[in-house]
Enzyme design. Structure first.
Site, PDB file in Angstrom:
ATOM      1  N   ASP A 179      12.527   9.273 -38.822  1.00 25.85           N
ATOM      2  CA  ASP A 179      13.789   9.466 -38.110  1.00 25.85           C
ATOM      3  C   ASP A 179      13.880  10.961 -37.841  1.00 25.85           C
ATOM      4  O   ASP A 179      14.133  11.749 -38.764  1.00 25.85           O
ATOM      5  CB  ASP A 179      14.969   8.993 -38.953  1.00 25.85           C
ATOM      6  N   HIS A 180      13.663  11.359 -36.581  1.00 28.73           N
ATOM      7  CA  HIS A 180      13.530  12.790 -36.305  1.00 28.73           C
ATOM      8  C   HIS A 180      14.806  13.571 -36.610  1.00 28.73           C
ATOM      9  O   HIS A 180      14.761  14.774 -36.838  1.00 28.73           O
ATOM     10  CB  HIS A 180      13.079  13.027 -34.863  1.00 28.73           C
ATOM     11  N   HIS A 242      19.899   6.814 -36.849  1.00 26.59           N
ATOM     12  CA  HIS A 242      20.278   8.221 -36.922  1.00 26.59           C
ATOM     13  C   HIS A 242      21.641   8.427 -37.585  1.00 26.59           C
ATOM     14  O   HIS A 242      21.786   9.203 -38.533  1.00 26.59           O
ATOM     15  CB  HIS A 242      20.325   8.840 -35.525  1.00 26.59           C
TER      16      HIS A 242
END
Length: 492
Positions: A179-180, A242
């Site tokens: 999950d950036h 996110h």
């Protein structure tokens, strides 16, 4: 201030989908930046693969163009780029047709002691087949790791099936669900603010915090992702991963350490404590919207249905939620979550608003006393602001002003702020899973999200329209204003 570079062991990284958008925009530039910084050791190899026939030279030319396009010109270096491109090779693999696996095996060789990373920058539909073939062809060594991008499923059942497919070949400690957002500098600074300072943690509870807002706003539309996006929507695309991950970092109890297992344990507790949003609550605690034609960045833009070419779609491009965490720390503290496309600005932030003072000793001439709030900005201009009341300088009595203590990371440290993928890819090499999602955390997030999706389906009510370039449907404003609060807007 000079950023400290910690070297890593030599490694091989195989990028499936190496000619795709993610590889061009993020992975190749991230690996180049780490190489330029001196973090990628001699002998490290980057092997691109996709079903497209391509020679090593053609792939290097492809990578050169991607880096020149997506890396700022000030950070480009011809010599470094040439050295980086020399690390690259290419092996065509057609996953669907089961062709090319022997060639990939030959390219990797038989050094079982070397770190081997398989980055699946492909459609999730291929994750299971790729893992099965890697196992069947003996390419999964003891030090092999697999990286998978979201979405991990489209609901709880599909997430479990996907996790089962990957888990048949790779043990959980070798699976990196990326999950950036968790790789962003400010997200990690949230943990530093909470757990490395005596200032905030004693106040981090329902006795002192009034509410929390988490906003992830995009000014762009669906662009080239319309096909994928219409099958997902804002709730699946942004909230399930996110935004819930950000909520966990705000709300979790102090972990016993910064080890991956300890962090995941605390995140799981938060997700399990989220109050379910069921049929009877969905109309009062959720809002979903879909953008119509409007203006963005000074120009006219089409509506979602025009971009999609389908006038019947009820997919939401905006969602706002009021979430509650049923535990001792957060009892009766609402978490307001919102995300959407074609909004007024590109912005991601967490706003922690503290309770109002119980009694004012100042008379009316001092002005309105605003609540303190801590604003953690993820993008753009990563940084932290703490809004306080102070006296307006000068004679003439006590006049109060609401002003921020402002720390912009770019200004404070005068160093380049690495892209999240740079940090995350290097963490995979190190074997550090602390910024990645564990299986049970992913599945528990779906457990909370699924009933909302089902309630929306049952209601058969279409998303509420909003004009592109605004902050979403008016119902989202009503959602928070019913509680006597408003969405945060920067006061600069």
């Amino acid at each position: 201030m000079i950023a400290r570079i910690i070297a890593v062991e030599p490694f091989d990284i195989v990028v499936f989908g190496a000619t795709g958008d993610l590889s061009q925009r993020k992975l190749l530039p991230a690996l180049y930046e780490r190489d330029k910084a001196g973090q990628v050791p001699p002998g490290a190899r980057i092997i691109g693969t996709s079903r497209r026939p391509m020679s090593d030279a053609e792939f290097r030319d492809f990578a050169r163009k991607a880096i020149l396009q997506h890396v700022p010109s000030a950070e480009q270096s011809g010599t470094v780029l040439d050295d980086f491109l020399a690390r690259l090779s290419y092996v065509p693999v057609d996953v669907a047709a089961s062709k090319g696996w022997d060639g990939l095996g030959e390219a990797l060789g038989d050094d079982a002691g070397r770190i081997r990373i398989f980055y699946l920058a492909t459609s999730p539909d291929l994750f299971g087949e790729i893992c099965d073939q890697l196992g069947a062809h003996g390419l999964v060594t003891e030090r092999a790791r697999v990286v998978v991008e979201k979405p991990i499923g489209k609901d709880l059942d599909s997430a479990r099936a996907l996790n089962d497919a990957i888990g048949r070949v790779f043990p959980e400690e070798s699976i990196y669900r990326i999950d950036h957002y968790l790789g962003k500098e400010t997200v990690q600074n949230l943990m530093a603010l909470r757990f490395a300072n005596a200032l905030f943690e004693p106040l981090w509870n329902s006795s002192h915090i009034d509410h929390v807002q988490i906003t992830v706003a995009e000014s762009l539309g669906v662009e080239g992702r319309a096909g994928y996006y219409d099958g997902a929507g804002a709730l699946r695309d942004m909230v399930q991963n996110h935004i819930l991950q950000l909520l966990c970092l705000v709300a979790m109890e102090p972990p016993t350490s910064m080890e991956a297992a300890a962090l995941s344990d605390e995140k799981l507790k938060v997700l399990k404590a989220l109050k379910p949003i069921t049929d009877g609550m969905v109309n009062t605690t959720t809002v979903r919207g879909q953008y119509r034609a409007g203006a963005s960045a000074g120009g006219a833009v089409p509506g979602y249905l025009e971009e999609l070419g389908d006038n019947t779609s009820h997919t939401e491009t905006f969602v706002a939620l009021k979430a509650q965490i049923d535990n001792w720390r957060w009892a009766n503290v609402p978490f307001y979550l919102r995300t959407g496309k074609r909004l007024a600005a590109r912005m991601s932030e967490i706003v922690v608003t503290f309770r109002a003072i119980p009694h004012s000793v100042f008379d009316e001439s001092a002005g309105v006393i605003s609540q303190n709030h801590l604003v953690i900005r993820l993008q753009p201009d990563e940084g932290v602001k703490l809004w306080l009341m102070i006296k307006d300088p000068g004679p003439g009595g006590m006049r109060l002003q609401h002003v921020p203590l402002d720390m912009s990371f770019a200004k404070a440290f005068n160093v380049r702020n690495p892209d999240a993928y740079e940090r995350l890819v290097m963490d995979v090499v190190r074997g550090n899973q602390s910024l990645f999602m564990r299986r049970d955390v992913v599945e528990q997030a779906w457990t909370w999200v699924d009933p909302i999706i089902e309630a929306w389906k049952a209601s058969k009510e279409p998303p509420k329209p909003y004009t592109a370039g605004t902050w979403g449907p008016s119902a989202a404003i009503a959602l928070i204003e019913r509680d006597g609060r408003t969405w945060h807007e920067d006061e600069d």
